[in-house]
Design a protein around this motif. Structure first.
Motif, short mmCIF file in Angstrom:
data_model
loop_
_atom_site.label_atom_id
_atom_site.label_comp_id
_atom_site.label_asym_id
_atom_site.label_seq_id
_atom_site.Cartn_x
_atom_site.Cartn_y
_atom_site.Cartn_z
N ALA A 1 0.83 -1.21 0.00
CA ALA A 1 0.00 0.00 0.00
C ALA A 1 0.87 1.26 0.00
O ALA A 1 0.60 2.20 -0.75
CB ALA A 1 -0.94 0.01 1.21
N LEU A 2 1.91 1.26 0.82
CA LEU A 2 2.80 2.43 0.85
C LEU A 2 3.58 2.57 -0.45
O LEU A 2 3.84 3.69 -0.90
CB LEU A 2 3.76 2.32 2.04
N THR A 3 3.95 1.46 -1.08
CA THR A 3 4.61 1.53 -2.39
C THR A 3 3.68 2.15 -3.42
O THR A 3 4.09 3.01 -4.22
CB THR A 3 5.04 0.13 -2.85
N PHE A 4 2.41 1.75 -3.41
CA PHE A 4 1.43 2.30 -4.34
C PHE A 4 1.20 3.79 -4.08
O PHE A 4 1.15 4.59 -5.02
CB PHE A 4 0.11 1.53 -4.22
N ILE A 5 1.08 4.16 -2.80
CA ILE A 5 0.86 5.56 -2.46
C ILE A 5 2.07 6.41 -2.85
O ILE A 5 1.92 7.51 -3.37
CB ILE A 5 0.53 5.71 -0.96
N PHE A 6 3.27 5.88 -2.63
CA PHE A 6 4.47 6.62 -3.02
C PHE A 6 4.51 6.85 -4.52
O PHE A 6 4.88 7.92 -4.99
CB PHE A 6 5.72 5.85 -2.58
N ASN B 1 3.33 13.55 -1.97
CA ASN B 1 2.89 14.51 -0.94
C ASN B 1 2.11 13.82 0.17
O ASN B 1 2.08 14.29 1.30
CB ASN B 1 2.05 15.62 -1.56
N LEU B 2 1.45 12.72 -0.13
CA LEU B 2 0.71 11.97 0.86
C LEU B 2 1.60 10.95 1.57
O LEU B 2 1.36 10.61 2.73
CB LEU B 2 -0.48 11.26 0.20
N PHE B 3 2.64 10.50 0.90
CA PHE B 3 3.51 9.46 1.43
C PHE B 3 4.26 9.92 2.68
O PHE B 3 4.34 9.19 3.67
CB PHE B 3 4.51 9.02 0.36
N VAL B 4 4.80 11.12 2.67
CA VAL B 4 5.61 11.61 3.79
C VAL B 4 4.78 11.73 5.07
O VAL B 4 5.21 11.24 6.13
CB VAL B 4 6.30 12.94 3.41
N PRO B 5 3.58 12.34 5.05
CA PRO B 5 2.79 12.36 6.30
C PRO B 5 2.38 10.96 6.78
O PRO B 5 2.36 10.71 7.99
CB PRO B 5 1.56 13.18 5.94
N LEU B 6 2.10 10.06 5.85
CA LEU B 6 1.75 8.70 6.26
C LEU B 6 2.93 8.00 6.94
O LEU B 6 2.75 7.28 7.92
CB LEU B 6 1.30 7.87 5.05
N MET B 7 4.13 8.21 6.42
CA MET B 7 5.32 7.63 7.06
C MET B 7 5.56 8.24 8.43
O MET B 7 5.98 7.54 9.36
CB MET B 7 6.55 7.81 6.16
N ALA B 8 5.28 9.53 8.58
CA ALA B 8 5.43 10.18 9.89
C ALA B 8 4.44 9.59 10.90
O ALA B 8 4.82 9.28 12.04
CB ALA B 8 5.23 11.68 9.75
#
Length: 86
Positions: free
Chosen positions: A48-53, A58-65
């Protein structure tokens, strides 16, 4: 080969190897089930994170935080969430 395909192939290889190792080395069905659930959730989160990245950096960085904060928080709250000691 683009980076999205590369990371999907890499993730599939890694999680397949981890699943094989868990299946071979885990003793007992309860531990195998718990390990399998953890591995499945981890793999789904990875893909899911690979797809979002790939779609929106712009959405990936807040999700990783948020994921990082939750991970650190679970170190201290795991006894309350799961109960009991080690």
């Amino acid at each position: 080969m683009n980076s999205f395909r590369f990371f999907n192939i890499l993730g599939a290889a890694l999680f397949t190897g981890i699943a094989l190792q868990v299946f071979i080395q885990t003793d007992g069905t309860k531990k195998l089930t718990e390990s399998g659930i953890f591995l499945t959730v981890s793999a789904l989160l990875y893909f899911a994170l690979t797809f979002i990245f790939h779609k929106s950096k712009n959405l990936f960085v807040p999700l990783m935080a948020v994921l990082g904060l939750l991970s650190v928080g679970m170190v201290f709250l795991q006894e309350l969430v799961f109960g009991g000691g080690h």
